[in-house]
Design a protein around this motif. Structure first.
Motif, short mmCIF file in Angstrom:
data_model
loop_
_atom_site.label_atom_id
_atom_site.label_comp_id
_atom_site.label_asym_id
_atom_site.label_seq_id
_atom_site.Cartn_x
_atom_site.Cartn_y
_atom_site.Cartn_z
N VAL A 1 13.84 109.79 50.58
CA VAL A 1 14.29 111.17 50.82
C VAL A 1 14.79 111.74 49.51
O VAL A 1 15.64 111.17 48.86
CB VAL A 1 15.43 111.22 51.87
CG1 VAL A 1 15.98 112.63 51.98
CG2 VAL A 1 14.91 110.75 53.22
N ASN A 2 14.22 112.86 49.11
CA ASN A 2 14.67 113.50 47.86
C ASN A 2 14.64 115.01 48.05
O ASN A 2 13.81 115.70 47.47
CB ASN A 2 13.78 113.11 46.68
CG ASN A 2 14.32 113.67 45.38
OD1 ASN A 2 15.51 113.80 45.19
ND2 ASN A 2 13.41 114.01 44.46
N GLY B 1 11.62 103.72 55.44
CA GLY B 1 12.43 104.77 54.81
C GLY B 1 13.45 105.38 55.73
O GLY B 1 13.82 106.54 55.56
N LEU B 2 13.96 104.61 56.69
CA LEU B 2 14.97 105.15 57.60
C LEU B 2 16.34 105.12 56.93
O LEU B 2 16.56 104.38 55.96
CB LEU B 2 15.00 104.37 58.91
CG LEU B 2 15.64 102.98 58.93
CD1 LEU B 2 15.76 102.51 60.37
CD2 LEU B 2 14.81 101.98 58.13
N GLY B 3 17.27 105.96 57.45
CA GLY B 3 18.62 105.99 56.91
C GLY B 3 19.50 104.98 57.60
O GLY B 3 19.04 104.14 58.39
N GLU C 1 8.05 107.39 57.56
CA GLU C 1 6.72 106.98 58.00
C GLU C 1 6.85 105.95 59.12
O GLU C 1 7.64 105.00 59.03
CB GLU C 1 5.93 106.38 56.83
CG GLU C 1 4.49 106.05 57.16
CD GLU C 1 3.72 105.49 55.98
OE1 GLU C 1 2.61 104.97 56.19
OE2 GLU C 1 4.25 105.57 54.84
N THR C 2 6.07 106.15 60.19
CA THR C 2 6.00 105.17 61.27
C THR C 2 4.78 104.29 61.04
O THR C 2 3.66 104.79 60.88
CB THR C 2 5.89 105.87 62.63
OG1 THR C 2 7.05 106.69 62.84
CG2 THR C 2 5.79 104.86 63.76
N MET D 1 6.89 99.27 50.48
CA MET D 1 8.23 99.38 49.91
C MET D 1 8.22 99.39 48.39
O MET D 1 8.76 100.30 47.75
CB MET D 1 9.13 98.26 50.46
CG MET D 1 9.26 98.32 51.98
SD MET D 1 10.33 97.04 52.68
CE MET D 1 11.95 97.73 52.32
N LEU D 2 7.58 98.41 47.79
CA LEU D 2 7.54 98.38 46.33
C LEU D 2 6.76 99.56 45.77
O LEU D 2 7.10 100.11 44.72
CB LEU D 2 6.94 97.06 45.83
CG LEU D 2 7.79 95.82 46.07
CD1 LEU D 2 7.09 94.59 45.49
CD2 LEU D 2 9.18 95.97 45.45
N THR D 3 5.73 99.95 46.47
CA THR D 3 4.94 101.11 46.03
C THR D 3 5.81 102.35 45.92
O THR D 3 5.73 103.10 44.94
CB THR D 3 3.79 101.39 47.02
OG1 THR D 3 2.92 100.25 47.03
CG2 THR D 3 2.99 102.62 46.60
#
Length: 600
Positions: A140-141, A216-218, A226-227, A242-244
């Motif tokens: 999130v940005n 990418g959940l909080g 993304e689901t 994740m690393l990407t």
């Protein structure tokens, strides 16, 4: 038994149990402050953090020597109040060895507002206090609110607090802030989970199917970016998702933090609450292999375990911290060879182990449970007004009429404001504003009988607004009024008996707006209360106190909110349906000013 507990009661029980099971840690129950028993031998900078409960061991678990001085605990997933935070600041400031206080804040709206307001109030009381905001989530940005704070918060706590305790006698509060900003700038995190967490006392809700997980959940049950379906293997999840994202911003070839194979890096694998230690260890090994294989990155420091959770969320997060880039900034200026020194500095904080891996890839009952938890409140809950410099006389015969008219006019507009907010928000804006007005009207006669100076009135007003309104609106208005107070103290302290007039008011309002802008990125055009407040204040200053012209500017700003899409607050979540509807908060500002204009 746990099911029958109210959520806030479960917070207190958890804190009591925490104190019962750890030495040198104490609890101020009334304000949910966990603090350490100190025996300093030199000056230091106190470091305080906190936030919503449910992220344990964050924040209480990181209270200890060479780490946090205190942690302030809110309700579940909700910021503590300004009063709680300010009392923690005052508690720290009681120590003669404490020369300043730094508040480390997670980048969530409630936390930023309440910790910011506490900092403003502390400074008005003569306490050297600043904030540093942590946010390192790469998923999130928002250009308006920035990145969310995740597990990297624990690293920030340790590094900043170690510097503040060991170097606090040599360096300033600004230096401690700079260290925090350097760490935050060079840190990135992403999380993933199989499902949402279960909050005590609340119904469990999740939109995920058994075949899905979220990336990418909080840490407050916010949905991810993304689901993923079907659920990938751990290796696929880490490598391809994740690393990407850690190494490249979504849709770009740029990264938030550049990391190359020649640089020293820290890896933190954090358990979000629902995974076994077995699984976390496996994730560590998998991540290390993939970092080397795909990026030729070999972390120098590896930390793994439970640092920042979302209750029992069945997931984990990965954090990378560029040690080399931090060291470049810290070595020459502060004489620190490496932040690894600060990370390794021993602490008795329950949740931090100084025995972490520096990785070379290759080769006491009765007294505690039944003592008076609030004994240390003595000396904190003092009359803050008595400590304020008296600045600015007020003609209450006129001032009271103006403020009464403003509040009564706004109250009459509540049904209209509520109707608007039911379309673009959660329908509580009108009621919240009425709560604030009622509180002001309730206290007006008392303030007049006391003949408070303007500085004293602003201080009282800020507290009344925050306590009566609550939420984001209360926080924003309280920060604004506290900013006005700071302006009065800075600009008019030498002429303390000068009577409040238009020029005086314009100066203080301008300073309040400037302060508010430190804690919100909303500006005119973003369809918020700022659309009315900003043009009013600027026009009032430019016209040297022409209230009619300034009111007209505020009204025009409010009308413009019908044409723009909301970028902040709950209205920003409803998409295009916020257009053609005047912003309720902006309407509230105009109605208040309309009532004032009647008497002026």
């Amino acid at each position: 038994m746990v099911k029958s507990l109210e959520v806030d009661e479960s917070v207190i029980l958890s804190l009591r149990g925490f104190v019962a099971s750890h030495e040198n840690i104490k609890l101020i129950k009334a304000d949910r402050i966990i603090y350490r028993v100190l025996n300093p031998k030199k000056q230091y900078i106190a470091v305080i953090s906190g936030g919503g409960s449910g992220h344990e061991p964050l924040h209480a678990g990181f209270v200890g020597n060479n780490l946090l001085t205190a942690a302030v605990c809110g309700d579940v997933f909700a910021s503590p109040s300004t009063k709680q935070i300010l009392n923690a600041v005052k508690l720290a400031n009681k120590d003669p060895y404490c020369k300043a206080v730094l508040l480390v804040v997670k980048n969530y709206t409630g936390d930023v507002l309440h910790f910011g307001l506490a900092s403003e109030r502390a400074r008005s009381l003569g306490i050297d206090c600043e904030t540093v905001v942590i946010g390192e989530d790469v998923s999130v940005n928002s250009k308006f609110v920035g990145r969310r704070a995740l597990a990297g918060t624990a690293l920030a706590h340790k590094i900043i607090a170690a510097f503040a305790s060991t170097k606090g006698d040599e360096y300033s509060l600004d230096d401690a802030v700079a260290v925090g900003e350097i760490v935050n700038k060079n840190m990135i995190t992403i999380g993933a989970a199989l499902d949402h967490c279960k909050v005590p006392g609340r119904k469990f809700e999740s939109s995920l199917k058994e075949s899905q997980m979220e990336l990418g959940l909080g840490i407050h049950n916010e949905p991810g970016v993304e689901t993923l379906e079907p659920i990938p293997s751990v290796e696929e999840l880490i490598e391809e998702k994740m690393l990407t994202r850690l190494f490249k911003q979504s849709g770009t070839d740029k990264s938030f933090v550049d990391i190359n194979s020649t640089e020293e890096v820290l890896l933190l694998v954090n358990n979000l609450g629902g995974l076994s230690n077995f699984a976390i260890s496996s994730i560590v090994y998998t991540t290390l292999n993939l970092l080397k294989k795909n990026y030729n990155v070999k972390p120098k420091v590896v930390l793994a375990g439970t640092y920042v959770t979302a209750f029992n969320s069945p997931g984990f997060s990965l954090t990378l911290l560029n040690i080399s880039k931090c060291d470049e900034r810290l070595k020459n200026k502060y004489g620190i060879d490496s932040i690894t020194e600060l990370l390794a500095l021993e602490t008795d904080a329950p949740a931090w182990s100084s025995a972490f891996k520096v990785f070379k890839f290759e080769s006491e009952y009765e007294d505690i449970l039944f003592s008076n938890d609030d004994a240390d409140l003595e000396g904190i809950e003092v009359n803050d007004v008595a400590q304020l410099k008296k600045v600015g006389k007020i003609d209450y015969s006129r001032f009271t009429k103006i403020l009464t008219s403003a509040c009564e006019t706004l109250k009459k507009a509540e049904p209209h404001i509520t109707h608007l907010d039911s379309q673009v928000g959660d329908g509580d804006c009108g009621y919240t504003l009425v709560n604030g007005c009622d509180a002001i009207l309730k206290n007006l006669s008392k303030w007049e009988s006391q003949q408070l100076y303007f500085s004293e009135l602003l201080h009282q007003l800020s507290e009344v607004i925050e306590n009566s309104m609550g939420g984001t609106q209360g926080g924003l208005y309280s920060i604004f009024i506290s900013g006005c107070l700071s302006g009065v103290l800075q600009k008019f302290a030498e002429d303390q008996d000068r009577e409040l007039d238009s020029e005086y008011l314009a100066e203080s309002l301008s300073y309040g707006l400037e302060t508010l802008f430190k804690y919100t990125k909303a500006r005119a055009g973003d369809s918020t209360m700022i659309d009315s407040l900003e043009p009013f204040i600027k026009t009032f200053a430019e016209t040297k106190g022409n209230f009619s012209e300034a009111f007209e500017a505020a009204q025009n700003g409010m009308n413009n909110t019908k044409e723009s899409k909301a970028k902040f607050g709950r209205a920003s979540y409803v998409g295009d349906s916020s257009e053609s509807v005047a912003d309720p908060g902006s309407v509230g500002v105009v109605e208040f000013l309309k009532g004032a204009l009647k008497e002026i």
